[in-house]
Design an enzyme around this catalytic site. Sequence first.
Site, PDB file in Angstrom:
ATOM      1  N   VAL A  11       0.809  -1.216   0.000  1.00 10.74           N
ATOM      2  CA  VAL A  11       0.000   0.000   0.000  1.00 10.74           C
ATOM      3  C   VAL A  11       0.842   1.267   0.000  1.00 10.74           C
ATOM      4  O   VAL A  11       0.319   2.364  -0.200  1.00 10.74           O
ATOM      5  CB  VAL A  11      -0.977   0.064   1.202  1.00 10.74           C
ATOM      6  CG1 VAL A  11      -2.068  -0.975   1.056  1.00 10.74           C
ATOM      7  CG2 VAL A  11      -0.234  -0.105   2.521  1.00 10.74           C
ATOM      8  N   GLU A  13       5.204   3.003   0.085  1.00 11.38           N
ATOM      9  CA  GLU A  13       6.632   2.772   0.242  1.00 11.38           C
ATOM     10  C   GLU A  13       7.252   4.017   0.850  1.00 11.38           C
ATOM     11  O   GLU A  13       7.031   5.129   0.378  1.00 11.38           O
ATOM     12  CB  GLU A  13       7.265   2.461  -1.124  1.00 11.38           C
ATOM     13  CG  GLU A  13       8.751   2.194  -1.000  1.00 11.38           C
ATOM     14  CD  GLU A  13       9.272   1.230  -2.062  1.00 11.38           C
ATOM     15  OE1 GLU A  13       8.494   0.829  -2.944  1.00 11.38           O
ATOM     16  OE2 GLU A  13      10.465   0.900  -1.991  1.00 11.38           O
ATOM     17  N   GLY A  14       7.986   3.827   1.925  1.00  6.09           N
ATOM     18  CA  GLY A  14       8.669   4.953   2.551  1.00  6.09           C
ATOM     19  C   GLY A  14      10.146   4.886   2.254  1.00  6.09           C
ATOM     20  O   GLY A  14      10.588   4.061   1.461  1.00  6.09           O
ATOM     21  N   THR A  15      10.899   5.747   2.919  1.00  6.94           N
ATOM     22  CA  THR A  15      12.333   5.809   2.652  1.00  6.94           C
ATOM     23  C   THR A  15      13.044   4.535   3.084  1.00  6.94           C
ATOM     24  O   THR A  15      13.985   4.105   2.443  1.00  6.94           O
ATOM     25  CB  THR A  15      12.947   6.995   3.415  1.00  6.94           C
ATOM     26  OG1 THR A  15      12.300   7.086   4.681  1.00  6.94           O
ATOM     27  CG2 THR A  15      12.752   8.276   2.651  1.00  6.94           C
ATOM     28  N   TYR A  16      12.595   3.935   4.161  1.00  2.00           N
ATOM     29  CA  TYR A  16      13.323   2.780   4.667  1.00  2.00           C
ATOM     30  C   TYR A  16      12.439   1.551   4.809  1.00  2.00           C
ATOM     31  O   TYR A  16      12.837   0.562   5.400  1.00  2.00           O
ATOM     32  CB  TYR A  16      13.973   3.116   6.010  1.00  2.00           C
ATOM     33  CG  TYR A  16      12.984   3.267   7.138  1.00  2.00           C
ATOM     34  CD1 TYR A  16      12.692   2.186   7.958  1.00  2.00           C
ATOM     35  CD2 TYR A  16      12.322   4.468   7.364  1.00  2.00           C
ATOM     36  CE1 TYR A  16      11.778   2.291   8.972  1.00  2.00           C
ATOM     37  CE2 TYR A  16      11.408   4.586   8.377  1.00  2.00           C
ATOM     38  CZ  TYR A  16      11.141   3.493   9.183  1.00  2.00           C
ATOM     39  OH  TYR A  16      10.215   3.617  10.186  1.00  2.00           O
ATOM     40  N   ALA A  17      11.220   1.618   4.296  1.00  2.00           N
ATOM     41  CA  ALA A  17      10.308   0.498   4.505  1.00  2.00           C
ATOM     42  C   ALA A  17       9.285   0.397   3.386  1.00  2.00           C
ATOM     43  O   ALA A  17       8.983   1.381   2.711  1.00  2.00           O
ATOM     44  CB  ALA A  17       9.596   0.657   5.841  1.00  2.00           C
ATOM     45  N   ASP A 128       8.699  15.661  12.913  1.00  2.00           N
ATOM     46  CA  ASP A 128       8.299  15.607  11.504  1.00  2.00           C
ATOM     47  C   ASP A 128       6.786  15.654  11.371  1.00  2.00           C
ATOM     48  O   ASP A 128       6.193  14.880  10.617  1.00  2.00           O
ATOM     49  CB  ASP A 128       8.869  14.353  10.834  1.00  2.00           C
ATOM     50  CG  ASP A 128       8.827  14.452   9.298  1.00  2.00           C
ATOM     51  OD1 ASP A 128       8.641  15.585   8.773  1.00  2.00           O
ATOM     52  OD2 ASP A 128       8.958  13.419   8.629  1.00  2.00           O
TER      53      ASP A 128
HETATM   54  N1  ADP Z   1      -0.401   2.266   9.410  1.00  2.00           N
HETATM   55  C1  ADP Z   1      -0.546   2.463   8.098  1.00  2.00           C
HETATM   56  N2  ADP Z   1      -1.695   2.128   7.495  1.00  2.00           N
HETATM   57  C2  ADP Z   1      -1.838   2.334   6.149  1.00  2.00           C
HETATM   58  N3  ADP Z   1      -0.895   2.854   5.346  1.00  2.00           N
HETATM   59  C3  ADP Z   1       0.267   3.196   5.889  1.00  2.00           C
HETATM   60  C4  ADP Z   1       0.512   3.020   7.283  1.00  2.00           C
HETATM   61  N4  ADP Z   1       1.762   3.436   7.554  1.00  2.00           N
HETATM   62  C5  ADP Z   1       2.276   3.860   6.382  1.00  2.00           C
HETATM   63  N5  ADP Z   1       1.389   3.722   5.366  1.00  2.00           N
HETATM   64  C6  ADP Z   1       1.603   4.070   3.954  1.00  2.00           C
HETATM   65  O1  ADP Z   1       2.984   3.952   3.633  1.00  2.00           O
HETATM   66  C7  ADP Z   1       3.565   5.223   3.300  1.00  2.00           C
HETATM   67  C8  ADP Z   1       4.969   5.378   3.888  1.00  2.00           C
HETATM   68  O2  ADP Z   1       4.944   5.214   5.287  1.00  2.00           O
HETATM   69  P1  ADP Z   1       5.668   6.213   6.308  1.00  2.00           P
HETATM   70  O3  ADP Z   1       5.629   5.564   7.648  1.00  2.00           O
HETATM   71  O4  ADP Z   1       5.059   7.569   6.284  1.00  2.00           O
HETATM   72  O5  ADP Z   1       7.131   6.219   5.743  1.00  2.00           O
HETATM   73  P2  ADP Z   1       8.117   7.450   5.570  1.00  2.00           P
HETATM   74  O6  ADP Z   1       8.878   7.501   6.824  1.00  2.00           O
HETATM   75  O7  ADP Z   1       9.013   7.105   4.426  1.00  2.00           O
HETATM   76  O8  ADP Z   1       7.289   8.659   5.305  1.00  2.00           O
HETATM   77  C9  ADP Z   1       2.597   6.239   3.823  1.00  2.00           C
HETATM   78  O9  ADP Z   1       2.620   7.414   3.081  1.00  2.00           O
HETATM   79  C10 ADP Z   1       1.257   5.519   3.710  1.00  2.00           C
HETATM   80  O10 ADP Z   1       0.738   5.601   2.395  1.00  2.00           O
END
Ligand code: ADP
Lengths: 305, 338
Positions: A11, A13-17, A128
């Site tokens: 769903v 993708e973040g920088t590290y996950a 942040d």
């Molecule tokens: N608990 C969650 N439920 C649903 N989607 C999530 C959740 N956590 C993260 N995401 C999705 O994953 C994306 C990246 O996660 P995030 O934790 O914000 O990473 P980053 O640190 O790279 O911003 C988010 O923008 C969101 O779309």
Amino acid sequence: MSTAYTKEKKVGEGTYAVVYLGKQIATGRDIAIKEIKTGTFKDGLDMSAIREMKYLQELKHQNIIELVDVFADKEKNLNLILEFLPSDLEMIINDKKLMIVPADIKSWMLMTLRGLHHCHRNGILHRDLKPNNLLISPEGCVKIADFGLARSLGMPNEKLTSNVVTRWYRGPELLFGAQHYSPAVDIWAVGIIFAELMLRTPYLPGKDDADQLVVTFQALGTPTEENWPGVSHLPNYNNLTVYPEPSRQELRNRFPAATESALDLMCGMLALNPNNRLNTEACLLHGYFTESPEPTEPEHLPKKS
Amino acid sequence: MVVSNDDLFRRSTQYRFWSFTHSQLEELRIVANKKGIQKTEERINELDDSLPEVKLMRENQDQFQFVHLDEEKRLISYYARRCKELAAFFHLSAQVRSTAIMYLYKFYLYHSVMEYHPGNIMLTCLFLSAKVENHFIGINTFCKNIPKTTPEAILKNEYLILETMKFSLQCHHPFQPLYGFFLDIQQTLPKLDFNRLGKNYDGARELVNESLFTDLPFLYTPPQIALACLWLCDDVLVEKYLSKKFGLVKKSEQEDEDAIQHYNKLMVIIRHCADVVRKEALDPSQDESKTISAKIKLCLEPIRFGRKLMKQNGEQAAKRSGSITEGGDEKRVKLETE
Ligand SMILES: Nc1ncnc2c1ncn2[C@@H]1O[C@H](COP(=O)(O)OP(=O)(O)O)[C@@H](O)[C@H]1O
Ligand SMILES: [Mg+2]
């Protein structure tokens, strides 16, 4: 993969996950699986992953994302199991079909500040805060998420990096490169989010770091030794155009829908001098939250269409 | 919204996962030690019976020495001390150093030194703690300064440590509460000589460092340990401060029974902590650590025990016959054990 959870689809993708939607088998509950990319970092587990794990383990609160579990799969990838939160405040602000009324804004602000109050009383700075990191549960509750930049409020005199917070939400002390700062940096960010909710558009969208200073001080005035003793000694305090602080009338014009106490609260959160900024407790006790209209019940808040 | 600091502490993972009674701690360590013995026995049983050294070993298995419970504790403390030195070498803060030491002690509540040598685990604990406490050191820089290690050897244990920590990484140490008391004492006793307080504050910080080499962090809260360390430096000052805080100063008509009880309860804890800091902070010698490490070597690689027996037999045989016919063999065995 653990036997306790299923992984359904990616769903985000973040920088590290990489984030997946999944289910907790025992309960059938939707969960988000945040799979930390390992192996890509030569220094072992990534710092952001460590911070997120460290702080979410300590913070249990209805307005902070719940860390349900942590486990490793067969490939020794680390997985954070989080409650699944399908939407965030940024989506809502950007969804122009949605109608947002002042009571809705009050409700989001209240929930955000309650979550933040819990962080701060545990000695944790988020660093942040922005609409994209305020996730929304299916029941409409705000949940502070993404603790990848968080840190503990250390001993006095400890030096901190000013390179935190996404630019538009960065307080003046950070723009000046201060190495000592306080929970007030989070309050500033929430103040900017408050303004953004009222305007339905980012309040201080600087194009780059230099522009951020200009945009910020044009809107709120340039800090001086008078209203902020010591400010001129901060690293990036130089060659500033001195803009006057906005008059009350100018603010009223910029935020036509805001009540007087809404403006008071916003100004209290956006005090240039971090020492004069309201803390979470003062914000929560502010008259804005007790005057009419009452905050909308979470389940009745506008939802992503 | 009335939530006290005590309530907040009780919600922390430090309280939920890492606070024990004395007997719980002992029990965990007994179980860990048994696990270490069992793992070693498994390694012994897996050895190839057709090898002469293994045969010899089986005949003399009763001579095999496992690491004793008390030795485990002492060796861990030896490496906790080394961890402190290494942290100083990297100019790491008290927070980083103390967290690393706590990780090391926590790790060995669930594992035995007969499974993982604390010399290795200690390095990973320090590397991890530097990241957790926001004082990142690159793995290459870290390794370059430590003889006989590699990035792989350090990173290999990172996950194991995280898992043993139950993924709870935050550590509260007594330094911050101690500083809080330092400030509050100035408020509460404004006529106090500042030099006296300053000197005792420094002394107490030193004792807080020592308290890490005891079981106190598992048994008491950081403010309790902080007060005990300050009390060791200046008991009169601390008792005066606490009496005032508990409202026991004015010997008025009727003293508040509850307050007296609370005060007395706290003093019992303080005296006990102080006693432990003074008497139980372990600092084993290098010789002792070498002796225990030698045992661990055999536990981790029991075949070495067989070779050692072979060598001893060979020496005895040589002595008896006065010849050196077995010399060749002996040399080979010796080379292998190196
Ligand atoms: N608990 C969650 N439920 C649903 N989607 C999530 C959740 N956590 C993260 N995401 C999705 O994953 C994306 C990246 O996660 P995030 O934790 O914000 O990473 P980053 O640190 O790279 O911003 C988010 O923008 C969101 O779309
Ligand atoms: Mg994010």
